[in-house]
Design an enzyme around this catalytic site. Structure first.
Site, PDB file in Angstrom:
ATOM      1  N   ARG A  80      30.129 -58.484  32.483  1.00  0.00           N
ATOM      2  CA  ARG A  80      30.893 -57.232  32.397  1.00  0.00           C
ATOM      3  C   ARG A  80      30.910 -56.499  33.741  1.00  0.00           C
ATOM      4  O   ARG A  80      31.898 -55.872  34.103  1.00  0.00           O
ATOM      5  CB  ARG A  80      30.339 -56.348  31.281  1.00  0.00           C
ATOM      6  CG  ARG A  80      31.292 -55.224  30.907  1.00  0.00           C
ATOM      7  CD  ARG A  80      30.876 -54.518  29.644  1.00  0.00           C
ATOM      8  NE  ARG A  80      29.573 -53.892  29.780  1.00  0.00           N
ATOM      9  CZ  ARG A  80      28.894 -53.351  28.766  1.00  0.00           C
ATOM     10  NH1 ARG A  80      29.402 -53.366  27.533  1.00  0.00           N
ATOM     11  NH2 ARG A  80      27.722 -52.803  28.961  1.00  0.00           N
ATOM     12  N   LYS A 183      33.319 -50.539  33.172  1.00  0.00           N
ATOM     13  CA  LYS A 183      32.241 -49.538  33.034  1.00  0.00           C
ATOM     14  C   LYS A 183      32.127 -48.777  34.357  1.00  0.00           C
ATOM     15  O   LYS A 183      31.185 -48.952  35.123  1.00  0.00           O
ATOM     16  CB  LYS A 183      30.932 -50.240  32.644  1.00  0.00           C
ATOM     17  CG  LYS A 183      29.926 -49.285  32.014  1.00  0.00           C
ATOM     18  CD  LYS A 183      28.838 -50.069  31.316  1.00  0.00           C
ATOM     19  CE  LYS A 183      27.660 -49.216  30.917  1.00  0.00           C
ATOM     20  NZ  LYS A 183      27.955 -48.180  29.955  1.00  0.00           N
ATOM     21  N   GLU A 219      36.790 -45.177  20.638  1.00  0.00           N
ATOM     22  CA  GLU A 219      35.328 -45.330  20.571  1.00  0.00           C
ATOM     23  C   GLU A 219      34.632 -43.991  20.501  1.00  0.00           C
ATOM     24  O   GLU A 219      35.261 -42.937  20.550  1.00  0.00           O
ATOM     25  CB  GLU A 219      34.805 -46.213  21.695  1.00  0.00           C
ATOM     26  CG  GLU A 219      35.136 -45.771  23.095  1.00  0.00           C
ATOM     27  CD  GLU A 219      34.646 -46.788  24.122  1.00  0.00           C
ATOM     28  OE1 GLU A 219      33.603 -47.416  23.909  1.00  0.00           O
ATOM     29  OE2 GLU A 219      35.319 -46.931  25.158  1.00  0.00           O
TER      30      GLU A 219
HETATM   31  N1  PLP Z   1      31.333 -47.732  25.055  1.00  0.00           N
HETATM   32  C1  PLP Z   1      30.990 -47.025  26.137  1.00  0.00           C
HETATM   33  C2  PLP Z   1      31.995 -46.112  26.732  1.00  0.00           C
HETATM   34  C3  PLP Z   1      29.697 -47.154  26.679  1.00  0.00           C
HETATM   35  O1  PLP Z   1      29.324 -46.441  27.742  1.00  0.00           O
HETATM   36  C4  PLP Z   1      28.792 -48.051  26.090  1.00  0.00           C
HETATM   37  C5  PLP Z   1      27.482 -48.270  26.682  1.00  0.00           C
HETATM   38  O2  PLP Z   1      27.260 -49.158  27.426  1.00  0.00           O
HETATM   39  C6  PLP Z   1      29.202 -48.775  24.965  1.00  0.00           C
HETATM   40  C7  PLP Z   1      30.475 -48.585  24.472  1.00  0.00           C
HETATM   41  C8  PLP Z   1      28.286 -49.749  24.316  1.00  0.00           C
HETATM   42  O3  PLP Z   1      28.231 -50.948  25.048  1.00  0.00           O
HETATM   43  P1  PLP Z   1      26.925 -51.835  25.052  1.00  0.00           P
HETATM   44  O4  PLP Z   1      26.650 -52.180  23.622  1.00  0.00           O
HETATM   45  O5  PLP Z   1      27.288 -53.034  25.844  1.00  0.00           O
HETATM   46  O6  PLP Z   1      25.855 -51.034  25.643  1.00  0.00           O
HETATM   47  C1  COI Z   2      24.542 -47.677  27.518  1.00  0.00           C
HETATM   48  O1  COI Z   2      24.513 -47.717  26.289  1.00  0.00           O
HETATM   49  O2  COI Z   2      23.951 -48.474  28.245  1.00  0.00           O
HETATM   50  C2  COI Z   2      25.324 -46.693  28.213  1.00  0.00           C
HETATM   51  O3  COI Z   2      25.743 -46.966  29.268  1.00  0.00           O
HETATM   52  C3  COI Z   2      25.505 -45.399  27.615  1.00  0.00           C
HETATM   53  C4  COI Z   2      25.320 -44.330  28.573  1.00  0.00           C
HETATM   54  C5  COI Z   2      24.114 -43.570  28.574  1.00  0.00           C
HETATM   55  C6  COI Z   2      26.311 -44.102  29.593  1.00  0.00           C
END
Ligand code: PLP
Ligand code: COI
Length: 339
Positions: A80, A183, A219
């Site tokens: 990612r 991200k 989301e």
């Molecule tokens: N959506 C956003 C905008 C986020 O910042 C995060 C955190 O990382 C997620 C979703 C969840 O993604 P992940 O499960 O890979 O942490």
């Molecule tokens: C995560 O779940 O890793 C995120 O990035 C969320 C956040 C605190 C920005």
């Protein structure tokens, strides 16, 4: 070091012993510098500062009952970060370099991995930004990759206690064909007005809708959305959301546990049909949602009786956490042991 109250850790920053840094200059990455400073020296014209050439990741490591440290799905975060880097024209960090950095930074900070059973974990934050000087709008020719760790507790207060969320009707986080799947820091800056409005209203977070039609759920602040009905795990398909690795794992777990899964646009009008809804992410893990308020028509959707999380949500939560901590075997190959 001052004693850490592991059981009451917030999702916040605590100084640890070491972080790692590498710079991409003249076509190559330097070997990692191990630093004990929390600060960086940055050029005043760095593109990361002016034009938002910056992306980050978030992943976690957990202490098992057996005293071994388990890292969850690092390769998905590596992929990612490459996707995000390419999306805003930065020099990507290879999967091999990402792996080396994650394993090394955890090893150097082992004493900060929260103990088994504390409910806390070690959060790993890789960060990539344009560090070269430019004044015109163009990609930098120099990049810096940093990785640090900090022990954290649950993102939403109380852990798996159901929270209330507010649908954001007047602020968008990301546009279709924009940067929503990357991200990058800019998406989080764009979300702040909505997040603060939700917090001021007493909500834990905000739910963003698709920016074009405002009909579909995108989301939940920094986490993906899911709904459960008729033994089916439903999660939004959208061009403007981050592909959550937790969500990806929950889809696999739901199927493994005999549920059906659907990844498709989820209209707001479907909200009354769900039996359970929640937010999921590395920081949030799974946060069941008790109530959703939609200011468009002053509607309240309720999901939890007496603040008790739904049965299927809890089944998924327990299974995920059991694999992450090593209480149950990992049939999916998600865990890497950190030596
Ligand atoms: N959506 C956003 C905008 C986020 O910042 C995060 C955190 O990382 C997620 C979703 C969840 O993604 P992940 O499960 O890979 O942490
Ligand atoms: C995560 O779940 O890793 C995120 O990035 C969320 C956040 C605190 C920005």
């Amino acid at each position: 070091m001052e004693a850490i109250d592991w059981k009451n850790l917030p999702f916040g920053y605590i100084k640890t012993d070491y972080n790692l840094r590498s710079t991409f200059k003249n076509g190559k990455w330097s070997s990692f510098e191990v630093s004990n400073s929390e600060y960086i020296d940055i050029h005043i014209a760095a593109t990361g500062l002016h034009y938002g050439q910056e992306a980050f990741e978030g992943l976690k490591a957990y202490m098992g009952k057996d005293g071994r440290i388990r890292l969850f799905r690092w390769n998905e975060n590596a992929k990612r970060l490459i996707h995000s880097a390419k999306g805003i024209i930065m020099e990507p960090v290879s999967e091999a370099m990402f792996k080396e950095a994650v394993l090394k930074v955890i090893s150097l900070n082992k004493r900060f991995v929260p103990p088994y059973g504390s409910g806390a974990s070690l959060y790993i934050r890789p960060l990539l930004y344009g560090s070269g000087a430019e004044v015109g709008v163009k990609p930098s020719s120099e990049y810096t990759f940093i990785i640090f760790v900090t022990p954290v507790g649950p993102y939403f207060k109380g852990g798996v206690v159901p929270v209330n969320m507010l649908i954001s009707r007047d602020v968008d986080r990301a546009a279709p064909q924009g940067t929503g799947t990357f991200k990058v820091g800019g998406n989080y800056a764009a979300s702040l007005r909505a997040l603060l409005a939700a917090k001021h209203g007493g909500y834990a977070s905000t739910i963003f809708l698709d920016a074009k039609e405002k009909k579909y759920i995108d989301e939940c602040g920094p986490a993906n959305f899911f709904g459960i009905k008729n033994n089916t795990y439903v999660t939004p398909k959208s061009e403007s959301i981050l592909q959550s690795i937790t969500n990806l794992s929950l889809v696999q777990l739901a199927e493994h546990l005999g549920m059906k899964t659907e990844r498709r646009p989820v209209p707001v009008t479907e909200l009354p049909e769900f039996e359970e809804v929640g937010a999921c992410g590395t920081a949030a893990v799974i946060s069941p949602i008790a109530k959703i308020f939609d200011p468009a028509d002053n509607k309240v959707y309720e999901y939890c009786k007496d603040c008790i999380p739904g049965e299927k949500t809890m089944m998924l939560y327990r299974k995920l956490v059991a694999i992450q901590c090593g209480d149950e075997p990992d049939p999916f190959g998600w865990i890497t042991i950190v030596e």
